[in-house]
Design a protein around this motif. Structure first.
Motif, short mmCIF file in Angstrom:
data_model
loop_
_atom_site.label_atom_id
_atom_site.label_comp_id
_atom_site.label_asym_id
_atom_site.label_seq_id
_atom_site.Cartn_x
_atom_site.Cartn_y
_atom_site.Cartn_z
N PHE A 275 34.15 41.32 48.38
CA PHE A 275 33.36 42.18 47.49
C PHE A 275 33.25 43.42 47.87
O PHE A 275 34.20 44.05 48.30
N ASP A 276 31.91 43.87 48.10
CA ASP A 276 31.64 45.39 48.44
C ASP A 276 30.98 45.53 49.83
O ASP A 276 30.33 46.39 50.26
N LEU A 277 31.20 44.14 50.68
CA LEU A 277 30.48 44.08 51.71
C LEU A 277 31.13 44.51 52.96
O LEU A 277 32.25 43.98 53.34
N SER A 278 30.80 45.66 53.88
CA SER A 278 31.58 46.17 54.63
C SER A 278 31.28 45.43 56.21
O SER A 278 31.93 46.03 57.15
N ILE A 315 38.31 30.95 46.31
CA ILE A 315 39.67 30.94 46.29
C ILE A 315 40.42 32.37 45.46
O ILE A 315 41.33 32.41 45.88
N ASP A 316 39.52 32.67 44.66
CA ASP A 316 40.03 33.92 44.01
C ASP A 316 40.59 35.37 44.85
O ASP A 316 40.90 36.39 44.30
N GLY A 317 39.59 34.92 46.09
CA GLY A 317 39.80 36.38 46.86
C GLY A 317 41.23 36.18 47.49
O GLY A 317 41.88 37.23 47.90
N ARG A 459 40.52 36.53 37.23
CA ARG A 459 41.88 37.09 37.66
C ARG A 459 43.05 36.50 37.25
O ARG A 459 42.87 35.42 36.20
N ILE A 460 44.57 37.11 37.36
CA ILE A 460 45.41 36.44 36.96
C ILE A 460 46.36 36.03 37.96
O ILE A 460 46.08 36.06 39.34
N LEU A 543 41.17 43.11 43.11
CA LEU A 543 40.10 44.04 42.36
C LEU A 543 39.52 43.51 41.33
O LEU A 543 38.31 43.78 40.99
N SER A 544 40.00 42.70 40.19
CA SER A 544 39.51 42.39 39.08
C SER A 544 38.31 41.18 39.62
O SER A 544 37.38 41.31 38.92
N ALA A 545 38.83 40.40 40.71
CA ALA A 545 37.78 39.35 41.03
C ALA A 545 36.52 39.85 41.50
O ALA A 545 35.38 39.46 40.86
N PRO A 546 36.31 40.73 42.56
CA PRO A 546 35.28 40.93 43.17
C PRO A 546 34.67 42.25 42.07
O PRO A 546 33.18 42.06 42.14
#
Length: 968
Positions: A275-278, A315-317, A459-460, A543-546
């Motif tokens: 996601f956006d976690l650094s 799984i989507d990552g 996502r696709i 990109l679409s998943a997060p």
């Protein structure tokens, strides 16, 4: 394959270890659990409370008890005929501390590290300052400020002979190619001799063993001579003097990492995050060597029989979920004779199928949680509650509007670097063709923005570079949305992007004369047209998943408050209610396609406990009453509001500017939260109990306000506003208001409490009897009035639950429903039934049953059948108007509503069912049935009708069979 009969999710950490769980195995077995379902067991960041920040895939977490502790737990499970399902996290690793050897190695050796391709790093950043480097956005302020303040310093670890950059708890390794210059800075003969060992080093793999030998010599030197010489070296890089600080800065500039303010991450991070976690770095598990390294431990544990199945996180990552699942199943099958049990954490949109070509047993149950949650809601409440929400707050009545705005915000402010990276992949494709080379990066970025903000699911999943028909259902929706918002001049670029992202089978146009092949994203070989497209498709999906997760679950769901019971992980708040027929359809599809999928109603990630949601769902049945209550409470508590600076104010006009704390939207959601989580046995005059509740709700409130990202956020917290919101909360719950708002709040909860319990029992029985594997989240055997984490991860009193196990029918505890024993008894009894008739409820056909009569809309019924064995499930639903006291809000005598009195029971009076009956299968005509949940033995009449006045006389739910009551 060892298919679980039922699972129990446990959160392991240093405060609850494998040995702690082992002490309760007898209870889990007596409850009817067949498999424990463990949070990640690999080594995580020190002190991790969840385990999803893995730093070492090769070792079982020592904090949780290590492999020895795991073996002791499994031995105890085996002694009780039970198994273990393990949570696997292949998508990302924790990189916030100094425990991840793979990550530290790439910081030390850069793209020549043995682990450079283990992480999704873009070594070819367009920013010259980041080429060949990893951005480390860990600084609490700007780099210049932190350097000048002396908080960044050169350090030395005597035990390993390594120089490192110290910043707070962080230790970033200095590349050995700089050791020679560092040691020579002291101008000492002995250190210069050591420096010579490092002369001429490069980052090439062939030089790395020599660097290790030289470090050993340095370590030995310090061990024999003390650290004074090294201290002198460090002083030549001290940050407190301008000259030496400049030397430190130049050393930092030569490293394979660049230290940066944490705020820089959203715009500049050049590696894939979770996601956006650094603090969590994406792992390239699609590479065979990385797959093997990530799974070596779990494969060994599976081979040795310690683990019976896997739950795959996020799984989507992954770059290629389908290929991952195929490879995973193949390897697991090779290790043991039986087929492995594997479920995946996957958020499905309404109508989106779990792909048939993923060789898995189903999802972890968010789809079921969405279905059964929506089933509890009255569709008649949707419009009036949306209207009230809009009138009170000035915000849109439609969740889709909030979601779209949140997607734009997250994309612009949180995932800008990820958007740029995906856009650059498309730009490289465009540059390689004469017909598209004039599509600028800015144009393609604009097109990509509109596609992802309108993308309706996560996502696709293209195959061989092409989208499937299932993908196109959702991609076409995104295309249509993008066409409406993009200027016509961008439509040609949009069509090309559509083709590149898998919409066209045509070959890529020939490259322009003299075009140079571009390097692949992650430091790989040059990208050809096909691999360029696949890379772009992967980056689009990653990109679409997060974006979906952050914008929907972590932003819009904290902004939109028509009814918070529908704001849950895996749910669409615009989908307010689900008809019984659609719930049946979902069960039928699962029974056919994924009969072993998990069925969840509570998870470690839920926003609100399952019984909070069940109680709030009652508000859908009394929409007008609740709307009036909201307005009354808002007026009553107006004196407790604060100005945006947190200071008290005496009165505020009811404008829609949110110009006060907490503001109309946050206030309305706060009231729902208080109604939902108020403990059933809490009294308004219990100061200590109310204070404890206020502290819990304050924790939720802070998270909710920051996740909403309106007046405050995690990135830019407005502490004055937050303090004002907290003061408002504690003000309205203050002891001096025990006869005002507190009394009204507790009275309202009391009014809807029985209907909420009825919903809870319905939800529980449906989870335990529907096609699939019922999953229980730790502690939710009793009422689950928890809020979002960390509230839903509080310690569980398993001893209390064990003491309350009984062979007594659940109906005996209905009169004392406030303590939750009735829920525990229902779970225990039905799980015992699953053990008693495992094939019936595990493999039996699912048959929706029709209901006729005056109250048919207030019943759901279905049968499970295997051969001549039957189980019939009947549950009350939407029953506010049928409860003994009449409509909620109507006065009733104190005697009728006293605890334990008939009017206090969450049970419809049998007379109110009138002629309502279930149309039973012909095989059961004129047969007596036994209820697992009560002593009742209702009979099906000669016409095949089972009357609700008989079936639901003792409990609001029933599980009816022919062969008597099971024993635990």
């Amino acid at each position: 394959m060892t298919v679980p009969r039922s699972t129990l999710r446990l959160q392991f950490h240093r405060g609850f270890t494998f040995d702690d769980a082992a002490r309760h195995v007898e209870y889990f077995a007596a409850l009817g659990i067949s498999h424990l379902y463990a949070s990640p067991i690999t080594t995580a960041e020190p002190g991790s409370t969840h385990g999803y920040d893995t730093v070492d895939y090769t070792e079982v977490s020592a904090e949780c008890g290590g492999e020895a502790g795991l073996k002791r737990l499994v031995e105890k499970l085996r002694a009780h005929g039970m198994g273990l399902i393990a949570d696997m996290v292949p998508n990302h690793m924790g990189v916030d501390g100094s425990g991840n050897a793979w990550w530290l190695d790439i910081l030390e050796w850069g793209r020549h590290s043995a682990y450079a391709r283990h992480f999704d790093v873009d070594w070819h950043s367009p920013d010259p300052a980041l080429r060949g480097k990893v951005l480390l956005p860990t600084l609490g302020a700007s780099y210049g400020e932190e350097l000048a303040a002396g908080r960044i310093a050169l350090r030395f670890a005597a035990d390993s002979g390594r120089f490192f950059i110290g910043y707070g708890p962080h230790a970033f390794p200095v590349s050995p190619i700089d050791y020679a210059a560092i040691l020579q800075s002291a101008d000492r003969a002995d250190l210069s001799a050591l420096a010579n060992r490092f002369q001429g080093l490069t980052t090439q793999p062939a030089d790395q063993p020599r660097a290790a030998e030289a470090r050993d010599a340095l370590r030995e030197f310090v061990a024999q001579n003390g650290g004074s010489a090294i201290e002198f070296v460090l002083e030549t890089y001290a940050p407190d003097d301008p000259v030496t600080r400049d030397r430190l800065h130049r050393l930092l500039e030569r490293q394979h990492f660049r230290l940066a303010w944490w705020r820089a991450a959203s715009d500049e991070v050049n590696w894939r995050r979770f996601f956006d976690l650094s603090t969590l770095a994406g792992v390239r598990v699609e590479r065979p060597e990385v797959f093997d390294a990530v799974h070596a431990l779990i494969f060994r544990l599976y081979r040795d029989g310690l683990v019976d199945g896997l739950r795959i996180d996020h799984i989507d990552g992954l770059a290629e979920p389908r290929e991952y699942c195929q490879r995973l199943r193949q390897r697991l099958t090779e290790l043991r004779d039986s087929a492995p049990y594997v479920v995946v954490e996957k958020i499905l949109g309404r109508g989106e199928p779990l792909r048939d070509d993923w060789p898995v047993d189903g999802t972890t149950g968010y789809d079921f949680m969405n279905d059964v949650g929506a089933l509890l809601h009255d569709p008649a409440g949707a419009e009036p509650l949306a209207r009230t929400w809009a009138e009170l707050t000035g915000r849109s009545p439609h969740f889709a509007d909030e979601a779209l705005a949140a997607r734009r915000k997250i994309l612009a402010e949180n995932l800008a670097a990820e958007l740029d990276r995906a856009a650059r992949a498309l730009h490289r494709i465009a540059r390689d063709s004469l017909t598209t080379r004039d599509f600028t990066f800015t144009t393609l970025r604009r097109v990509l923005t509109e596609l992802v903000v309108h993308f309706p699911v996560y996502r696709i999943y293209p195959q061989n570079g092409l989208r499937s028909a299932a993908d196109n259902v959702y991609f076409d929706e995104a295309l249509a949305g993008a066409r409406t918002t993009l200027p016509p001049a961008d439509h040609a670029a949009l069509e090309r992007v559509n083709a590149w992202l898998g919409g066209s089978a045509e070959d890529a146009p020939p490259a322009r004369p003299g075009a140079q092949q571009q390097p692949a994203q992650n430091g790989g070989p040059p990208a050809h047209a096909g691999s360029s497209r696949r890379n772009a498709q992967t980056l689009f999906s990653q990109l679409s998943a997060p974006l979906a997760a952050k914008a929907i679950e972590d932003t819009a769901c904290y902004r939109y408050g028509r009814l918070l019971s529908r704001n849950e992980v895996g749910s669409d708040p615009d989908e307010f209610a689900l008809p019984v027929e659609q719930f049946h359809a979902g069960n039928l599809e699962r029974a056919q396609r994924f009969p072993h999928a998990l069925l969840a109603t509570a998870t470690h990630d839920h926003k609100r406990g399952e019984d909070v949601r069940a109680r709030l769902a009652v508000l859908s049945e009394i929409a007008d009453d609740w709307s009036a209550t909201l307005r009354a409470w808002s007026t009553l508590n107006a004196p407790q509001r604060r100005a945006l600076d947190g200071k008290p104010i005496s009165s505020v006009s009811h404008d829609r500017s949110d110009a006060w704390a907490p503001g109309p939207a946050a206030e309305a959601m706060l009231y729902q939260t208080l109604v939902g989580c108020w403990p059933p046995q809490l009294r308004a005059d219990d100061e200590a109990g109310v204070r404890e509740l206020a502290e819990r709700v304050a924790q939720w409130q802070l998270k909710a306000l920051r996740e909403a990202k309106l007046q405050t956020s995690w990135f830019a917290p407005d502490e004055a506003y937050e303090a004002g919101c907290r003061d408002f909360l504690f003000g309205i719950l203050a002891p001096q208001r025990r006869d005002g708002f507190l009394k009204e709040l507790s009275a309202f909860v009391e009014r809807i409490g029985r209907a909420g319990v009825l919903n809870s029992l319905q939800q529980t029985v449906l989870r335990l009897t529907s096609p699939g594997i019922p999953d229980l989240y730790q502690g939710t055997e009793l009422w689950d009035f928890s809020l979002v984490d960390p509230d839903n991860r509080r310690p569980v009193d398993f001893a209390k639950r064990e003491a309350w196990l009984t062979q007594t029918p659940p109906s005996e505890f209905l009169s004392t429903w406030r303590d939750g024993r009735v829920k525990l008894a229902v779970i225990q009894r039905v799980l015992a039934g699953r053990a008693h008739l495992p094939e019936l409820l595990g493999q039996g056909a699912y048959l929706p049953l029709a209901v006729r009569g005056a109250q048919a809309s207030h019943v759901i019924a279905f049968a499970r059948r295997l051969g001549s064995a039957w189980a019939v499930v009947v549950a009350s639903r939407l029953a506010v108007g049928l409860l003994d006291a009449g409509e909620v809000g109507q006065a009733a005598s104190e005697a009728d509503n006293a605890p334990g009195a008939r009017g206090d029971l969450p049970l419809v009076d049998p007379a109110h069912w009138a002629d309502t009956a279930v149309e039973m299968p012909s095989d059961l005509s004129a047969r007596a049935l036994f209820d697992w949940l009560s002593p009742a033995a209702p009979k099906v009449d000669d016409n095949g009708l089972l009357y609700l006045r008989d079936a639901l006389a003792a409990m609001p739910v029933a599980v009816l069979v022919e062969d008597g009551v099971p024993r635990s």
